[in-house]
Design a protein around this motif. Structure first.
Motif, PDB file in Angstrom:
ATOM      1  N   ILE A   1       0.999  -1.217  -0.102  1.00 50.42           N
ATOM      2  CA  ILE A   1      -0.111   0.068  -0.035  1.00 50.42           C
ATOM      3  C   ILE A   1       0.886   0.955   0.129  1.00 50.42           C
ATOM      4  CG2 ILE A   1      -1.896   1.292   1.143  1.00 50.42           C
ATOM      5  CD1 ILE A   1      -2.525  -1.681   2.446  1.00 50.42           C
ATOM      6  N   TYR A   2       1.104   2.047  -1.332  1.00 53.48           N
ATOM      7  CA  TYR A   2       2.058   2.888  -1.355  1.00 53.48           C
ATOM      8  C   TYR A   2       1.372   4.062  -1.824  1.00 53.48           C
ATOM      9  CZ  TYR A   2       6.470   4.270  -3.877  1.00 53.48           C
ATOM     10  OH  TYR A   2       7.758   4.686  -4.259  1.00 53.48           O
ATOM     11  N   ALA A   3       1.786   5.172  -1.113  1.00 47.30           N
ATOM     12  CA  ALA A   3       1.602   6.715  -1.457  1.00 47.30           C
ATOM     13  C   ALA A   3       2.601   7.550  -1.795  1.00 47.30           C
ATOM     14  CB  ALA A   3       0.764   7.305  -0.397  1.00 47.30           C
ATOM     15  N   LYS A   4       2.649   8.243  -2.747  1.00 48.54           N
ATOM     16  CA  LYS A   4       3.686   9.030  -3.107  1.00 48.54           C
ATOM     17  C   LYS A   4       3.310  10.289  -3.878  1.00 48.54           C
ATOM     18  CE  LYS A   4       5.822   8.388  -7.325  1.00 48.54           C
ATOM     19  NZ  LYS A   4       6.415   8.042  -8.250  1.00 48.54           N
ATOM     20  N   ASN A   5       4.186  11.178  -3.822  1.00 46.81           N
ATOM     21  CA  ASN A   5       3.904  12.507  -4.914  1.00 46.81           C
ATOM     22  C   ASN A   5       2.603  13.184  -4.487  1.00 46.81           C
ATOM     23  OD1 ASN A   5       4.053  14.557  -6.764  1.00 46.81           O
ATOM     24  ND2 ASN A   5       3.294  13.184  -8.471  1.00 46.81           N
ATOM     25  N   ARG A   6       2.685  13.448  -3.259  1.00 45.27           N
ATOM     26  CA  ARG A   6       1.372  14.109  -2.550  1.00 45.27           C
ATOM     27  C   ARG A   6       0.185  13.465  -2.410  1.00 45.27           C
ATOM     28  NH1 ARG A   6       4.197  17.406  -5.681  1.00 45.27           N
ATOM     29  NH2 ARG A   6       2.613  17.069  -7.329  1.00 45.27           N
ATOM     30  N   GLY A   7       0.240  11.957  -2.625  1.00 44.39           N
ATOM     31  CA  GLY A   7      -0.836  11.172  -2.564  1.00 44.39           C
ATOM     32  C   GLY A   7      -1.377  11.004  -0.992  1.00 44.39           C
ATOM     33  N   HIS A   8      -3.012  11.223  -0.928  1.00 41.11           N
ATOM     34  CA  HIS A   8      -3.363  11.103   0.343  1.00 41.11           C
ATOM     35  C   HIS A   8      -4.350  10.063   0.371  1.00 41.11           C
ATOM     36  CE1 HIS A   8      -2.577  15.467   2.007  1.00 41.11           C
ATOM     37  NE2 HIS A   8      -1.520  14.959   1.308  1.00 41.11           N
ATOM     38  N   LEU A   9      -4.199   8.975   1.201  1.00 41.99           N
ATOM     39  CA  LEU A   9      -4.919   7.878   1.483  1.00 41.99           C
ATOM     40  C   LEU A   9      -5.751   7.809   2.487  1.00 41.99           C
ATOM     41  CD1 LEU A   9      -6.360   5.069   0.484  1.00 41.99           C
ATOM     42  CD2 LEU A   9      -4.257   3.951   1.069  1.00 41.99           C
ATOM     43  N   SER A  10      -7.002   7.570   2.896  1.00 45.57           N
ATOM     44  CA  SER A  10      -7.781   7.478   4.151  1.00 45.57           C
ATOM     45  C   SER A  10      -8.564   6.313   3.977  1.00 45.57           C
ATOM     46  CB  SER A  10      -8.778   8.894   4.414  1.00 45.57           C
ATOM     47  OG  SER A  10      -7.936   9.781   4.659  1.00 45.57           O
ATOM     48  N   VAL A  11      -8.207   5.127   4.966  1.00 45.86           N
ATOM     49  CA  VAL A  11      -8.679   3.963   4.942  1.00 45.86           C
ATOM     50  C   VAL A  11      -9.638   4.105   6.266  1.00 45.86           C
ATOM     51  CG1 VAL A  11      -8.499   1.484   4.755  1.00 45.86           C
ATOM     52  CG2 VAL A  11      -6.943   3.085   3.490  1.00 45.86           C
ATOM     53  N   ARG A  12     -10.979   3.978   5.912  1.00 42.89           N
ATOM     54  CA  ARG A  12     -11.874   4.073   7.311  1.00 42.89           C
ATOM     55  C   ARG A  12     -12.031   2.494   7.344  1.00 42.89           C
ATOM     56  NH1 ARG A  12     -13.925   8.732   9.201  1.00 42.89           N
ATOM     57  NH2 ARG A  12     -13.454  10.686   8.051  1.00 42.89           N
ATOM     58  N   GLY A  13     -11.167   1.871   7.832  1.00 42.50           N
ATOM     59  CA  GLY A  13     -11.354   0.387   7.799  1.00 42.50           C
ATOM     60  C   GLY A  13      -9.852  -0.192   8.234  1.00 42.50           C
ATOM     61  N   ASN A  14      -9.418  -1.325   8.070  1.00 44.80           N
ATOM     62  CA  ASN A  14      -8.275  -2.108   8.173  1.00 44.80           C
ATOM     63  C   ASN A  14      -7.356  -2.070   6.954  1.00 44.80           C
ATOM     64  OD1 ASN A  14      -8.815  -3.307  10.953  1.00 44.80           O
ATOM     65  ND2 ASN A  14     -10.468  -4.106   9.715  1.00 44.80           N
ATOM     66  N   ALA A  15      -6.246  -2.161   7.035  1.00 44.69           N
ATOM     67  CA  ALA A  15      -5.272  -2.350   5.919  1.00 44.69           C
ATOM     68  C   ALA A  15      -4.289  -3.381   5.956  1.00 44.69           C
ATOM     69  CB  ALA A  15      -4.414  -1.072   5.787  1.00 44.69           C
TER      70      ALA A  15
ATOM     71  N   ARG B   1       3.441   2.182   3.108  1.00 48.90           N
ATOM     72  CA  ARG B   1       4.834   2.884   2.793  1.00 48.90           C
ATOM     73  C   ARG B   1       4.355   4.204   2.002  1.00 48.90           C
ATOM     74  NH1 ARG B   1       8.702   1.045  -1.946  1.00 48.90           N
ATOM     75  NH2 ARG B   1       9.343   3.336  -1.685  1.00 48.90           N
ATOM     76  N   THR B   2       5.240   5.280   2.211  1.00 50.24           N
ATOM     77  CA  THR B   2       5.093   6.530   1.516  1.00 50.24           C
ATOM     78  C   THR B   2       6.454   6.804   0.802  1.00 50.24           C
ATOM     79  OG1 THR B   2       5.449   7.862   3.357  1.00 50.24           O
ATOM     80  CG2 THR B   2       3.089   7.339   2.982  1.00 50.24           C
ATOM     81  N   GLY B   3       6.633   7.596  -0.263  1.00 51.03           N
ATOM     82  CA  GLY B   3       7.558   8.190  -0.861  1.00 51.03           C
ATOM     83  C   GLY B   3       8.720   7.122  -1.356  1.00 51.03           C
ATOM     84  N   MET B   4       9.381   7.754  -2.207  1.00 50.01           N
ATOM     85  CA  MET B   4      10.480   6.869  -2.999  1.00 50.01           C
ATOM     86  C   MET B   4      11.648   7.090  -2.088  1.00 50.01           C
ATOM     87  SD  MET B   4       9.706   8.106  -6.962  1.00 50.01           S
ATOM     88  CE  MET B   4      11.349   7.603  -7.588  1.00 50.01           C
ATOM     89  N   TYR B   5      12.631   6.153  -2.332  1.00 51.56           N
ATOM     90  CA  TYR B   5      13.754   6.142  -1.358  1.00 51.56           C
ATOM     91  C   TYR B   5      14.961   7.037  -2.129  1.00 51.56           C
ATOM     92  CZ  TYR B   5      17.945   4.898   1.245  1.00 51.56           C
ATOM     93  OH  TYR B   5      19.243   4.834   2.075  1.00 51.56           O
ATOM     94  N   THR B   6      15.537   7.839  -1.261  1.00 45.72           N
ATOM     95  CA  THR B   6      16.663   8.597  -1.823  1.00 45.72           C
ATOM     96  C   THR B   6      17.552   8.943  -0.420  1.00 45.72           C
ATOM     97  OG1 THR B   6      17.360  10.775  -2.695  1.00 45.72           O
ATOM     98  CG2 THR B   6      15.561  10.863  -1.373  1.00 45.72           C
ATOM     99  N   ARG B   7      18.748   8.877  -0.630  1.00 44.40           N
ATOM    100  CA  ARG B   7      19.668   9.254   0.199  1.00 44.40           C
ATOM    101  C   ARG B   7      20.136  10.904   0.494  1.00 44.40           C
ATOM    102  NH1 ARG B   7      22.583   5.651   2.850  1.00 44.40           N
ATOM    103  NH2 ARG B   7      22.485   3.492   2.333  1.00 44.40           N
ATOM    104  N   GLU B   8      19.081  11.631  -0.221  1.00 44.87           N
ATOM    105  CA  GLU B   8      19.154  13.076  -0.150  1.00 44.87           C
ATOM    106  C   GLU B   8      17.837  13.227   0.588  1.00 44.87           C
ATOM    107  OE1 GLU B   8      22.237  14.446  -0.802  1.00 44.87           O
ATOM    108  OE2 GLU B   8      23.121  12.814  -1.763  1.00 44.87           O
ATOM    109  N   ASP B   9      17.916  14.760   0.883  1.00 43.88           N
ATOM    110  CA  ASP B   9      16.734  15.269   1.506  1.00 43.88           C
ATOM    111  C   ASP B   9      15.599  15.349   0.530  1.00 43.88           C
ATOM    112  OD1 ASP B   9      17.652  15.883   3.937  1.00 43.88           O
ATOM    113  OD2 ASP B   9      17.834  17.887   3.881  1.00 43.88           O
ATOM    114  N   GLY B  10      15.923  15.395  -0.845  1.00 42.22           N
ATOM    115  CA  GLY B  10      14.768  15.481  -2.110  1.00 42.22           C
ATOM    116  C   GLY B  10      13.946  16.490  -1.873  1.00 42.22           C
ATOM    117  N   ASN B  11      12.998  16.597  -2.726  1.00 39.94           N
ATOM    118  CA  ASN B  11      11.757  17.272  -2.843  1.00 39.94           C
ATOM    119  C   ASN B  11      10.824  16.820  -1.931  1.00 39.94           C
ATOM    120  OD1 ASN B  11      13.083  18.755  -4.814  1.00 39.94           O
ATOM    121  ND2 ASN B  11      12.284  17.260  -6.635  1.00 39.94           N
ATOM    122  N   GLN B  12       9.943  17.944  -1.673  1.00 41.54           N
ATOM    123  CA  GLN B  12       8.865  17.496  -0.623  1.00 41.54           C
ATOM    124  C   GLN B  12       7.869  16.429  -1.266  1.00 41.54           C
ATOM    125  OE1 GLN B  12       9.391  18.886   2.404  1.00 41.54           O
ATOM    126  NE2 GLN B  12       7.718  19.445   2.551  1.00 41.54           N
ATOM    127  N   ASP B  13       7.497  15.324  -0.568  1.00 38.98           N
ATOM    128  CA  ASP B  13       6.725  14.156  -1.056  1.00 38.98           C
ATOM    129  C   ASP B  13       5.217  14.612  -0.732  1.00 38.98           C
ATOM    130  OD1 ASP B  13       6.488  11.726  -2.512  1.00 38.98           O
ATOM    131  OD2 ASP B  13       5.775  11.057  -0.598  1.00 38.98           O
TER     132      ASP B  13
END
Length: 794
Positions: free
Chosen positions: A233-247, A254-266
Motif C-alpha cells: 500500500i504505497y502513497a507518493k507524490n502528494r498522494g493522500h489515502l484515508s482508509v476507514r477500515g483495516n489495511a 509505505r510513503t515516498g520513494m527512497y533517496t539518500r538526499e533530502d529530496g523534494n517534498q513528497d
C-alpha cells in the motif's frame, strides 16, 4: 498283647507315610498352581504394559495429527470434490507425513508408522507399537467457523512387548478423536479493495470506506537490504489515502520513494482508522505521515527512513517476528528510526519521529548491515529494540561508537562475554549519556479519531514536539505518564529523549496496559485470548527471570499465525534462507477450490463470471453486466461504456438505470479500466484498474495487474496478468519482484505493478470507494435478479 501293640505301631507308620505322601502331592500341586498363577499374573501385567504402550503410541500419533492439522499450509493444496473427499485426502497426507518420521527419542520407521515406547527401567522395557490403521470416520461443521470442519479419525495400534522372556504380541487397541482442519473454502467478499499487485495512490485524495488489501511487489531475494524494493500500500507524490477500515498487505504500508538526499517534498499521507497488518510500515519520503488509528502489527519492522516525517500509531505496536540472531528481514521485528543514518548530516532527518500511544511490544530486534566491509552478508549482532540511541553530545549513533571502539581497542570486550551481549551491558553503563530522541512512546493517550481533521490536530501536536535532535514535552498530552513505558522487548528502547531497559531490574518498562482495551481484530474467526498478557507479571521481572520472554514469544507466534493469512487472500509469500547466499523469495498464487480446473483462486472467480454472465442481450440481467474483455484498445473509461449502454436502451442520464448496481469484469490483461464516474457495483479485472478524479464507487474493486517478467521489455507484460499461468517451466508465475540490482525499480515506483492505482493531478482532487458490506452489496444485485453469492461468497 504285645503283638497287638506292635501291629498297631506298624499301622500308625503306614498312616503317617500316607498322610505325608498326600501332603507332598498337595504341596506339589499347590506349588504348581502358584507357579502357574504367578505366570498368568506376570503375563497379564506384561499385557497391560503392552496395552499402555499402545495407548501411549496412539496419543503420540494424535499429538502429531494435532500439529499437522493446526497448520493450514498442510492442507491448502488438496484438490477435493466434497468435505468427505477433502477429509480422506487429508488423512492420506497425514499417513504419508507420519511414515519415515524421525523422532530423537522413538527412532525412525522409514516404511511404516511405528513408535518405540519406553515403559520405565532399562532398555529391555521397550515396546514396539505399530500404527496399522488410520481411517476416516466422519466430518461435521464447526459453528461459526466457515473455513474449518471437525474430522473424526480412528486409529488402530498393535503393540509387541517382550519382558524377560514373557512376550505379548499383537496387542491391539482402537481409539478415535476429532481434529479441526482448515478447508480451502474459496473466497468471501469483505473489503472495498483487493489488489494482487500494489495499491498505489499518487497525487490524489483517495477516500476508502472499508478495508483494503494489497499483496504487493517484493524484492527478488531474501537477504536484500533494500526495503524500498517492496510495494504494498504505497502513497507518493502528494498522494493522500484515508482508509476507514483495516489495511492488510504482505508488502509494506509505505510513503515516498527512497533517496539518500533530502529530496523534494513528497507530502504523502496514509491514514488507517482501524488496524494495520503488514510486513512492515515504512516512510521513505520527505514531509510524509502514516497514521494507524488502532493497532499496528508487523511481521518485520516499524521503520523510518524518510526526513521530516512521522509514523504515528494511536494504539499499540506489535512486532510479531522473533529471531534475535537474525540478519535477514522478515525474521525479526523492531522499531527502527534510522533517518539520521540514511540522511547523515541532514537536520531534517533529526525531526523524523515514530510515535506510539499504546503498548510497545517488540518480539525481535534491530540489526545493522556493516557497510564498511563491502559485504551485505556480514551483520552486527542485534542492537537496541527501538533505535536509534544516540550520545547526547553529538547525536551520533551509539552502536557506531561501540563498533569503532572495539576496532580501535578503546573498548575491550571482557573474556567470556559475547560481543552482542556486551553491547547491551556497555549501553547500560553509558546510559547517562544516551538519548532516544527519534521515538516518542506513550507521550499521548490513545484517542478516538473520527475524521481526518482530528488526526491532523494530533499530528500538529507531534509537529510541535519534534525538534532537531530533541523533543519539546510541552506539546505532550498532560495526562500521559512519562515515568515508565509499558510493553515488552528483549533489551532496550530508545525513546522520549532517554533509554529504557527491559531486564535490568529498574522498573523502566512495565507490563502491558493498553492493548487489552483496544484489541478487536476484525475478520478473525478464532480470536486469540490475550487477557493474561496484562496479568503475566505484577511488575518487571528480575534480570534472571526469563519466563516473560518465552511467554511473549509464544503468544506473538500464535498471533502471527492468525494474522499472516489475512494478508494472503489470492497469493502467498514464503521466505527461505541459506547460509550460502541469497535465496529467492517465493511468491505463489493461492490454489482454486478442489475439483476446479481454474489455475488459481482469482482465475476461478474470473471463470465463474464468464460462465454465468458471458454478456450480450440473452437475459434481462445482462443490461447490468459489462464484460469488457472484447473492448477494443487498451484503455476503457467506465463513464463512456455505461453511457453507451444506457443510450442503447434509450435511457437518459437522470434515469434510474444509472443508480443500478453493475457487474463489470475484464479477462484481458492488456485492458486498463479507468473509473471516472459515480458507480454502484463490483469491478473485477485481471488487468489494472485506475481510479481517477470524481470516481465514486459504492461496492468493491478486485484487480490483479499486468504481469511481470525479467525477460520482457520494460519488465511488464501486456498480454499476461499476474494471475495467468506461465507456459515456461522456468517461470513459476508473473507476480512482480524487483530484481537484485534494481533494474525494474522504476516500474514499481511508477505504479506499473499496481493492481489498483488511484491517480490524479492534484491532491485537491478526490476519488472515493465505499464498501457497504457483503450482504448489502450482494443484496442489491439480488433485487435486480442476479445471485452473486456463489461467486463472491463461497
Amino acid at each position: 498283647m504285645r503283638n497287638r501293640i506292635k501291629n498297631q505301631k506298624g499301622s500308625i507308620m503306614i498312616t503317617v507315610i500316607v498322610i505325608l505322601a498326600i501332603l507332598v502331592v498337595l504341596g506339589v500341586a499347590l506349588i504348581d498352581s502358584s507357579t502357574k498363577g504367578f505366570g498368568i499374573s506376570r503375563h497379564e501385567e506384561t499385557a497391560d504394559m503392552a496395552y499402555n504402550a499402545a495407548e501411549s503410541a496412539i496419543e503420540k500419533c494424535f499429538a502429531y495429527m494435532d500439529f499437522f492439522c493446526g497448520n493450514p499450509d498442510n492442507t491448502k493444496e488438496i484438490d477435493f470434490d466434497s468435505e468427505e473427499d477433502f477429509a480422506n485426502k487429508a488423512i492420506l497426507k497425514i499417513q504419508a507425513s507420519l511414515k519415515g518420521y524421525t523422532s530423537p527419542k522413538y527412532g525412525t520407521a522409514p516404511d511404516r508408522i511405528a513408535y518405540k515406547i519406553q515403559l520405565g527401567g532399562s532398555g529391555s522395557n521397550e515396546a514396539t507399537v505399530e500404527i496399522n490403521d488410520i481411517r476416516y470416520l466422519g466430518w461435521e461443521e464447526i459453528p461459526g467457523e466457515k473455513d474449518k470442519i471437525n474430522v473424526t479419525i480412528g486409529v488402530t495400534a498393535i503393540s509387541d512387548f517382550n519382558r524377560a522372556g514373557d512376550r505379548t504380541v499383537n496387542k491391539e487397541i482402537f481409539s478415535k478423536r476429532k481434529f479441526a482442519m482448515t478447508i480451502p473454502r474459496g473466497f468471501e467478499l469483505k473489503a472495498a479493495i483487493y489488489s494482487i499487485g500494489d495499491l498505489m495512490v499518487e497525487n490524489i485524495n483517495a477516500q476508502v470506506e472499508g478495508d483494503v488489501l494489497a499483496f504487493g511487489t517484493s524484492p527478488e531475494y531474501t537477504k536484500q537490504t533494500e526495503q524500498y524494493y517492496y510495494g504494498g500500500i504505497y502513497a507518493k507524490n502528494r498522494g493522500h489515502l484515508s482508509v476507514r477500515g483495516n489495511a492488510y498487505t504482505r508488502g509494506l504500508i509505505r510513503t515516498g520513494m527512497y533517496t539518500r538526499e533530502d529530496g523534494n517534498q513528497d507530502n504523502s499521507y496514509i491514514y488507517i482508522y482501524k488496524d494495520a497488518i503488514a510486513n512492515g510500515i515504512h516512510i521513505f519520503g520527505r514531509g510524509d505521515k502514516i497514521f494507524v488509528g488502532r493497532n499496528a502489527y508487523t511481521f518485520d519492522d516499524l521503520e523510518m527512513n524518510g526526513v521530516d516525517s512521522v509514523i504515528a500509531v494511536n494504539g499499540s505496536f506489535v512486532g510479531l517476528s522473533n529471531n534475535l540472531a537474525a540478519s535477514n528481514h522478515d525474521e525479526s521485528s523492531a522499531i527502527v528510526n534510522s533517518a539520521v543514518i540514511h540522511h547523515s548530516g541532514s537536520l531534517l532527518s533529526e525531526k523524523s519521529r515514530i510515535v506510539i500511544n499504546g503498548d510497545a511490544i517488540v518480539n525481535g530486534g534491530t540489526f545493522r548491515v556493516d557497510p564498511a566491509s563491502g559485504n551485505t552478508d556480514i551483520h552486527f549482532p542485534q542492537i537496541e529494540d527501538a533505535s536509534i540511541i544516540s550520545r547526547a553530545s553529538n547525536s551520533a549513533p551509539m552502536y557506531r561508537e561501540f563498533m569503532d571502539g572495539v576496532q580501535t581497542g578503546s573498548i575491550t570486550i571482557p573474556d567470556g562475554i559475547a560481543e552482542a551481549s556486551y553491547y547491551h551491558q556497555w549501553l547500560y553503563e553509558n546510559r547517562g549519556a544516551a538519548i532516544g530522541f527519534a521515538n516518542l512512546i506513550q507521550c499521548w493517550k490513545p484517542a478516538n479519531f473520527t475524521d481526518d481533521a482530528g488526526i491532523g490536530f494530533w499530528m500538529a501536536s507531534i509537529d510541535g514536539a519534534r525538534k532537531e535532535g530533541f523533543n519539546d514535552p510541552t506539546f505532550y498530552d498532560p495526562a500521559a505518564d512519562n515515568g515508565r513505558i509499558s510493553g515488552f522487548c528483549n533489551y532496550e528502547f530508545g525513546a522520549n529523549d532517554r533509554i529504557y531497559f527491559m531486564n535490568k531490574g529498574i522498573n523502566e518498562i512495565s507490563k502491558v496496559q493498553f492493548i487489552n482495551n483496544n484489541f478487536i481484530l476484525d475478520n478473525i474467526d478464532e480470536k486469540p485470548d490475550i487477557s493474561d498478557w496484562t496479568d503475566f507479571w505484577n511488575d518487571l521481572p528480575s534480570a534472571e527471570d526469563s519466563g516473560y520472554k518465552s511467554f511473549f514469544t509464544g503468544k506473538l507466534a500464535e498471533l502471527k499465525e492468525l494474522l499472516l493469512p489475512k494478508t494472503q487472500i489470492f497469493s502467498s509469500r514464503e521466505y527461505t534462507y541459506s547460509a550460502l547466499g541469497n535465496s529467492p523469495i517465493n511468491n505463489t498464487l493461492i490454489q482454486a477450490p478442489g475439483g476446479s480446473s481454474s489455475d488459481n483462486l482469482f482465475m476461478y472467480i474470473n471463470d465463474m463470471l464468464n460462465d454465468k454472465y458471458p454478456g450480450g442481450d440473452t437475459e434481462a440481467t445482462d443490461r447490468f453486466v459489462f464484460n469488457l474483455s472484447e473492448e477494443l484498445g487498451s484503455d476503457v473509461y467506465l463513464n463512456d461504456v455505461i453511457k453507451e449502454r444506457a443510450e442503447s436502451y434509450g435511457l437518459l442520464p437522470d434515469d434510474e438505470y444509472y443508480k443500478s448496481y453493475f457487474l463489470i469484469y475484464n479477462s484481458k490483461p492488456g485492458i486498463t479500466i479507468h473509473v471516472n464516474t459515480k458507480l454502484n457495483g463490483i469491478i473485477f479485472s485481471v488487468g489494472q484498474v485506475v481510479v481517477e478524479k470524481d470516481a465514486d464507487v459504492t461496492g468493491s474493486i478486485l484487480a490483479a495487474g499486468k504481469g511481470f517478467s525479467k525477460d520482457a521489455s520494460d519488465y511488464l507484460l501486456d498480454n499476461e496478468s499476474m494471475v495467468h499461468k506461465s507456459t515456461d517451466p522456468d517461470i513459476p508465475n508473473y507476480l512482480p519482484v524487483v530484481l537484485k540490482e534494481g533494474e525494474n525499480l522504476t516500474q514499481l515506483d511508477n505504479g506499473k505493478y499496481a493492481g489498483v492505482h488511484f491517480k490524479g493531478t492534484s491532491n485537491s482532487e478526490t476519488a472515493r470507494v465505499t464498501f457497504p458490506g457483503k450482504d448489502e452489496l450482494l443484496g442489491e444485485f439480488n433485487k435486480q435478479g442476479m445471485d452473486l453469492y456463489s461467486i463472491f461468497d463461497f
